[in-house]
Design a protein around this motif. Structure first.
Motif, PDB file in Angstrom:
ATOM      1  N   ASP A  92     -59.059 -15.221 -10.513  1.00  0.00           N
ATOM      2  CA  ASP A  92     -58.138 -14.160 -10.128  1.00  0.00           C
ATOM      3  C   ASP A  92     -58.297 -12.953 -11.048  1.00  0.00           C
ATOM      4  O   ASP A  92     -57.976 -13.023 -12.236  1.00  0.00           O
TER       5      ASP A  92
ATOM      6  N   LYS B  29     -53.511  -3.145  -6.681  1.00  0.00           N
ATOM      7  CA  LYS B  29     -52.057  -2.952  -6.628  1.00  0.00           C
ATOM      8  C   LYS B  29     -51.360  -3.864  -7.639  1.00  0.00           C
ATOM      9  O   LYS B  29     -50.540  -3.411  -8.436  1.00  0.00           O
ATOM     10  N   LYS B  30     -51.724  -5.138  -7.624  1.00  0.00           N
ATOM     11  CA  LYS B  30     -51.075  -6.094  -8.519  1.00  0.00           C
ATOM     12  C   LYS B  30     -51.410  -5.791  -9.979  1.00  0.00           C
ATOM     13  O   LYS B  30     -50.575  -5.957 -10.859  1.00  0.00           O
ATOM     14  N   THR B  31     -52.641  -5.373 -10.227  1.00  0.00           N
ATOM     15  CA  THR B  31     -53.029  -5.040 -11.604  1.00  0.00           C
ATOM     16  C   THR B  31     -52.212  -3.856 -12.105  1.00  0.00           C
ATOM     17  O   THR B  31     -51.692  -3.869 -13.224  1.00  0.00           O
TER      18      THR B  31
ATOM     19  N   LYS C 225     -44.449   2.418 -11.129  1.00  0.00           N
ATOM     20  CA  LYS C 225     -44.447   1.023 -11.605  1.00  0.00           C
ATOM     21  C   LYS C 225     -44.036   0.925 -13.068  1.00  0.00           C
ATOM     22  O   LYS C 225     -43.337  -0.011 -13.465  1.00  0.00           O
TER      23      LYS C 225
ATOM     24  N   GLU D  56     -49.359  -2.995 -11.265  1.00  0.00           N
ATOM     25  CA  GLU D  56     -47.951  -3.369 -11.470  1.00  0.00           C
ATOM     26  C   GLU D  56     -47.750  -4.119 -12.778  1.00  0.00           C
ATOM     27  O   GLU D  56     -46.637  -4.269 -13.251  1.00  0.00           O
ATOM     28  N   ASN D  57     -48.846  -4.613 -13.350  1.00  0.00           N
ATOM     29  CA  ASN D  57     -48.739  -5.456 -14.542  1.00  0.00           C
ATOM     30  C   ASN D  57     -49.400  -4.899 -15.793  1.00  0.00           C
ATOM     31  O   ASN D  57     -49.092  -5.340 -16.894  1.00  0.00           O
TER      32      ASN D  57
ATOM     33  N   VAL E 249     -56.618 -10.322 -11.315  1.00  0.00           N
ATOM     34  CA  VAL E 249     -55.355  -9.807 -11.854  1.00  0.00           C
ATOM     35  C   VAL E 249     -54.992 -10.556 -13.137  1.00  0.00           C
ATOM     36  O   VAL E 249     -54.612  -9.952 -14.145  1.00  0.00           O
ATOM     37  N   GLU E 250     -55.154 -11.880 -13.109  1.00  0.00           N
ATOM     38  CA  GLU E 250     -54.828 -12.671 -14.302  1.00  0.00           C
ATOM     39  C   GLU E 250     -55.717 -12.285 -15.481  1.00  0.00           C
ATOM     40  O   GLU E 250     -55.266 -12.205 -16.618  1.00  0.00           O
TER      41      GLU E 250
ATOM     42  N   GLU F 102     -55.430  -5.043  -2.798  1.00  0.00           N
ATOM     43  CA  GLU F 102     -54.328  -5.902  -3.237  1.00  0.00           C
ATOM     44  C   GLU F 102     -54.470  -6.212  -4.736  1.00  0.00           C
ATOM     45  O   GLU F 102     -53.482  -6.231  -5.475  1.00  0.00           O
TER      46      GLU F 102
END
Lengths: 252, 211
Positions: free
Chosen positions: A31, A67-69, B18, A71-72, A33-34, A64
């Motif tokens: 993953d 986007k997730k990256t 964000k 956000e974190n 993002v992780e 996607e």
């Protein structure tokens, strides 16, 4: 003092990391993002995703991930691979990329560089250049993931895209990429001495001294590496401490 | 409490949104964060953030082209003294004018001009990456250490007419303004939303700020 940046790069295929990883605390090693979250926590100065998804039908899987990256991870995120036009750039920025890197499309249509820089700002546009030495101290631009040779001189091209508004240049030595024999510092120096935008060195890092050489000999503003981080050979922290011990300004 | 992030089409909206959301969610009373260009929503906001990337003139025109946007900002920020934060070009827009690609007038909220960074050849332009700042005593820098690194990316800088409006500086190679403040109006040249933990502190302090 402005710091030299360390940028881990992840190759992403269909939304999954391509190269293996050995982080023990990863729930899902594939993953992106992780992995991005870990690099972020370790002190990476920026992150880079290179989308190597072959089919354009599957490119949305990357969005996607982006986007997730975003956000974190609250550090700059560059995304490249298969960027063809302003719509592609716009979509990536909308999903949370901070910079977009353009490779083949900029060679095919140099006007895209100026249009993109005008529309989204120079700070957003990275021009990725794949360079190969074709005669002594002469490098040519290659496109299509390094498969296609052009007759374009690398230094001339880098100068041109910088004048058109590229905010920085991601310079990959195809001769060195994957060899772990160090950056092509002659290539780097040829470009950094002539071009007035920051240059990110890429291709060939195998050990810590290679990174130092990229700064001292190649005069790069930032260093990009993939495998030395993925395979857990060095952590971002180790790299930074080593550079700091050698009097290179880094963010620790 | 409502916080409005002004949407005039700037590319970095998502990142800013964000980051503010992340910091706000840790507060005991989180803000309701909206991304908007609706004058009504802007006038009912308790705090306003203006992000901006790209060229000064393009950003200014994009704002002017949205009906009622500039006027609603003037009412909220100048008349009603709503706390305001500009980021990067959003901060430069506070100036009287800019010389980026011609001469453009700014909001004129903080006196000064936006000029190109002049530097010897070894200093690449844009000034891109992490650089340390020196700040004066201001709420925005609560819990920050002098010399902390923040993420910059810009080729032009805000030359303040009055030194008291510059509340932080960085060196590249000369001293350049890294943050400004005048009454309820503040701004950063660096990107707090991209400056990791240090950036989150700035965002937290802005959310906490009662000028």
């Amino acid at each position: 003092m402005l710091k030299k940046r360390i940028i881990p790069c992840l190759d992403v295929d269909n939304g999954r990391v391509v190269k293996g990883v050995n982080f023990i605390d990863l729930v899902d090693a594939g993953d992106p993002v992780e992995q991005a979250i870990i690099y972020n926590a370790e002190g990476a100065d920026e992150l880079c995703f290179l989308d190597i998804t072959a089919s354009s039908d599957n490119r949305d899987t990357l969005l996607e991930v982006v986007k997730k990256t975003a956000e974190n991870c609250f550090i700059p995120l560059t995304v490249g691979g298969g960027v063809r036009n302003l719509e592609d750039i716009s979509r990536l920025l909308h999903f949370g990329a901070d910079k977009v890197s353009i490779n083949t499309a900029a060679v095919d249509n140099i006007d895209l560089v100026a249009e993109a820089a005008k529309k989204y700002g120079s700070s957003t546009i990275v021009i990725a250049v794949d360079a190969k030495e074709t005669a002594e101290n002469q490098w040519k631009v290659f496109t299509h993931g390094g498969r296609k040779e052009t007759n374009i001189d690398v230094v001339t091209y880098c100068n041109e895209v910088a004048k058109l508004g590229a905010g920085e240049i991601l310079l990959t030595s195809m001769d060195r990429d994957g060899t772990k024999s160090g950056f092509d510092n002659k290539l780097l120096k040829a470009v950094t001495s002539k071009v007035n935008v920051p240059v990110i060195a890429s291709g060939g890092v195998g050990n810590l001294s290679h990174l130092l050489d990229g700064i001292l000999e190649g005069e790069a503003s930032a260093l990009l590496a993939a495998s030395i981080f993925h395979f857990g050979e060095y952590s971002i922290g180790e790299v930074k401490r080593y550079l700091a011990d050698n009097n290179i300004p880094v963010r620790i | 409490m409502n916080l409005a992030i002004i949407n005039f089409g700037s590319g970095n909206l998502h990142s800013v949104h964000k980051a503010f959301e992340s910091v706000s969610s840790d507060l005991s009373n989180p803000y309701n964060i909206i991304v908007t260009n609706d004058p009504k929503e802007i006038q009912s906001a308790d705090k306003i953030v203006l992000p901006g990337v790209g060229a000064f003139g393009d950003c200014k025109n994009a704002i002017l082209n949205i009906e009622g946007l500039h006027a609603s900002l003037e009412v909220s920020v100048i008349k009603n003294k709503v706390p305001f934060m500009g980021i990067c070009v959003g901060m430069q827009l506070l100036a009287d004018l800019s010389y980026e690609f011609g001469t453009h007038s700014g909001f004129g909220w903080i006196p000064g001009e936006v000029r190109r960074i002049t530097s010897p050849k070894e200093y690449k332009i844009p000034h891109m990456g992490w650089n340390e700042i020196t700040f004066s005593d201001h709420k925005l820098f609560d819990n920050c250490e002098q010399g902390s690194d923040f993420y910059f990316v810009h080729s032009f800088y805000f030359q303040n007419q009055k030194s008291e409006h510059s509340i932080a500086t960085t060196k590249y190679p000369d001293q350049i303004t890294a943050a400004v403040c005048k009454e309820n109006i503040c701004g950063t040249q660096f990107h707090p939303e991209k400056s990791h933990i240090n950036g989150k502190k700035i965002i937290h302090n802005f959310l906490d700020w009662k000028p």
